[in-house]
Scaffold this active site. Structure first.
Site, PDB file in Angstrom:
ATOM      1  N   PRO A 127       0.841  -1.201   0.000  1.00  0.00           N
ATOM      2  CA  PRO A 127       0.000   0.000   0.000  1.00  0.00           C
ATOM      3  C   PRO A 127       0.871   1.244   0.000  1.00  0.00           C
ATOM      4  O   PRO A 127       1.819   1.342   0.778  1.00  0.00           O
ATOM      5  CB  PRO A 127      -0.796  -0.128   1.306  1.00  0.00           C
ATOM      6  CG  PRO A 127       0.055  -0.990   2.188  1.00  0.00           C
ATOM      7  CD  PRO A 127       0.764  -1.941   1.280  1.00  0.00           C
ATOM      8  N   GLU A 174      -4.038   3.531   1.521  1.00  0.00           N
ATOM      9  CA  GLU A 174      -4.927   3.602   2.679  1.00  0.00           C
ATOM     10  C   GLU A 174      -6.098   4.536   2.402  1.00  0.00           C
ATOM     11  O   GLU A 174      -5.919   5.654   1.912  1.00  0.00           O
ATOM     12  CB  GLU A 174      -4.164   4.119   3.905  1.00  0.00           C
ATOM     13  CG  GLU A 174      -5.044   4.272   5.140  1.00  0.00           C
ATOM     14  CD  GLU A 174      -4.356   5.044   6.253  1.00  0.00           C
ATOM     15  OE1 GLU A 174      -4.648   4.762   7.431  1.00  0.00           O
ATOM     16  OE2 GLU A 174      -3.540   5.934   5.948  1.00  0.00           O
ATOM     17  N   GLN A 232      -6.915  -1.486   1.760  1.00  0.00           N
ATOM     18  CA  GLN A 232      -6.332  -1.101   3.051  1.00  0.00           C
ATOM     19  C   GLN A 232      -7.111   0.052   3.661  1.00  0.00           C
ATOM     20  O   GLN A 232      -7.355   1.070   3.023  1.00  0.00           O
ATOM     21  CB  GLN A 232      -4.864  -0.698   2.944  1.00  0.00           C
ATOM     22  CG  GLN A 232      -4.275  -0.584   4.360  1.00  0.00           C
ATOM     23  CD  GLN A 232      -2.865  -0.102   4.436  1.00  0.00           C
ATOM     24  OE1 GLN A 232      -2.575   1.018   4.054  1.00  0.00           O
ATOM     25  NE2 GLN A 232      -1.971  -0.944   4.950  1.00  0.00           N
ATOM     26  N   CYS A 276       1.184   3.254   9.609  1.00  0.00           N
ATOM     27  CA  CYS A 276       1.443   4.563   9.016  1.00  0.00           C
ATOM     28  C   CYS A 276       1.884   5.558  10.079  1.00  0.00           C
ATOM     29  O   CYS A 276       1.169   5.781  11.067  1.00  0.00           O
ATOM     30  CB  CYS A 276       0.194   5.082   8.301  1.00  0.00           C
ATOM     31  SG  CYS A 276       0.428   6.724   7.567  1.00  0.00           S
ATOM     32  N   GLY A 299       9.769  -3.936   3.361  1.00  0.00           N
ATOM     33  CA  GLY A 299      10.942  -3.128   3.679  1.00  0.00           C
ATOM     34  C   GLY A 299      12.162  -3.560   2.904  1.00  0.00           C
ATOM     35  O   GLY A 299      12.652  -4.673   3.070  1.00  0.00           O
TER      36      GLY A 299
END
Length: 275
Positions: free
Chosen positions: A24, A49, A92, A121, A221
């Site tokens: 996302p 999101e 999301q 977030c 990541g």
């Protein structure tokens, strides 16, 4: 209540195994980007999101010419999707309320393959509203939202978190989240305060994977190249991985043999014109 039986829950978990996903991303995870990522081989794609209050009770319309499904409110388009991604798009959601989250989920559940709660977030607008990374510091509220969704919607529910500096605190939160009945957990291997330029801490995922097994755990990541997928899975035991910046650089990252950025850009424009 629509709590899934064990067989259905297992099938839902299997959707999140052995996959390479589009993460996302604010302003990036639009319909053209998602469709293009699927074209290049992504197994699942996450929307950017969208806040629960924004999507709840939206008006649903379908463009018969393009097949685009739009959700709008007060004349403003909130979310667009397409039948071509229905079985592979994960919506999301940002939320701080079990009731509003459920209202939002029920609005769109028939057009998506899953619903994901954003608990990672770090942006100010999200945290100040009690959403995103703020939920990690409020596990009772976080788990109440997940339980409301798991027990009442007809699609798999997942969750995306970051890690704490304290590893034990991270493990305890992950255990509580898993106990809600979610179908998979995504872990962004950075803390709330780390920036993308700082190296993701893949090593922090190993214990989470072991503690939550057999629940699928997705690594997020520093997946910047196709070869990173296998490296990440081998070094952490992650069930699947997702990429953000890698897809921004070149959406064909989902292929072992990627195309040029120019070719991907041309394909993006073509996709956007169709959608």
């Amino acid at each position: 209540m629509t709590v899934p039986d064990s067989e259905k829950h297992q099938a839902w978990q299997d959707r999140y195994r052995n996959g390479y996903f589009l993460a996302p991303m604010v302003r990036v995870g639009t319909l053209p980007m998602r469709l293009l990522s699927l074209h290049y081989g992504a197994d699942l794609v996450w929307t950017c999101e969208i806040i629960d209050k924004s999507i709840a009770n939206c008006l649903r319309t379908v463009n018969d010419q393009t097949g685009v499904i739009s959700y709008s409110k007060d004349g403003r388009e909130i979310f667009t999707t397409h039948k071509d991604e229905k079985s592979r798009v994960v919506f999301q959601m940002g939320s701080a309320s079990p009731d509003t989250a459920l209202e939002a989920a029920r609005t769109i559940e028939n057009d998506v393959a899953g619903i994901d709660l954003n608990c990672g977030c770090p942006m100010k607008f999200s945290v100040q509203g009690g959403m995103g990374a703020a939920l990690m510091e409020d596990p009772d509220r976080l788990c109440a939202i997940l339980e409301a969704l798991v027990q009442n919607v007809s699609v798999p529910v997942t969750c995306k978190i970051r890690v704490f500096d304290d590893e034990e605190k991270t493990i305890e939160l992950a255990r509580r989240i898993a106990a809600t009945g979610i179908s998979a957990l995504t872990v962004h291997c950075r803390t709330r305060y780390m920036r993308p330029r700082e190296k993701a801490m893949w090593h922090r995922l190993n214990r989470i994977v072991d503690e939550l097994s057999p629940l699928p755990v997705i690594l997020n990541g520093d997946i910047c190249h196709f070869d990173d997928v296998q490296k990440a899975r081998e070094s952490t035991g992650a069930t699947s991985v997702m990429t953000a910046r890698g897809a921004i650089a070149n959406p064909s990252i989902f292929r072992k043999e990627s195309v040029s950025v120019l070719e991907a850009t041309v394909e993006f424009v073509k996709t956007a014109m169709r959608a």
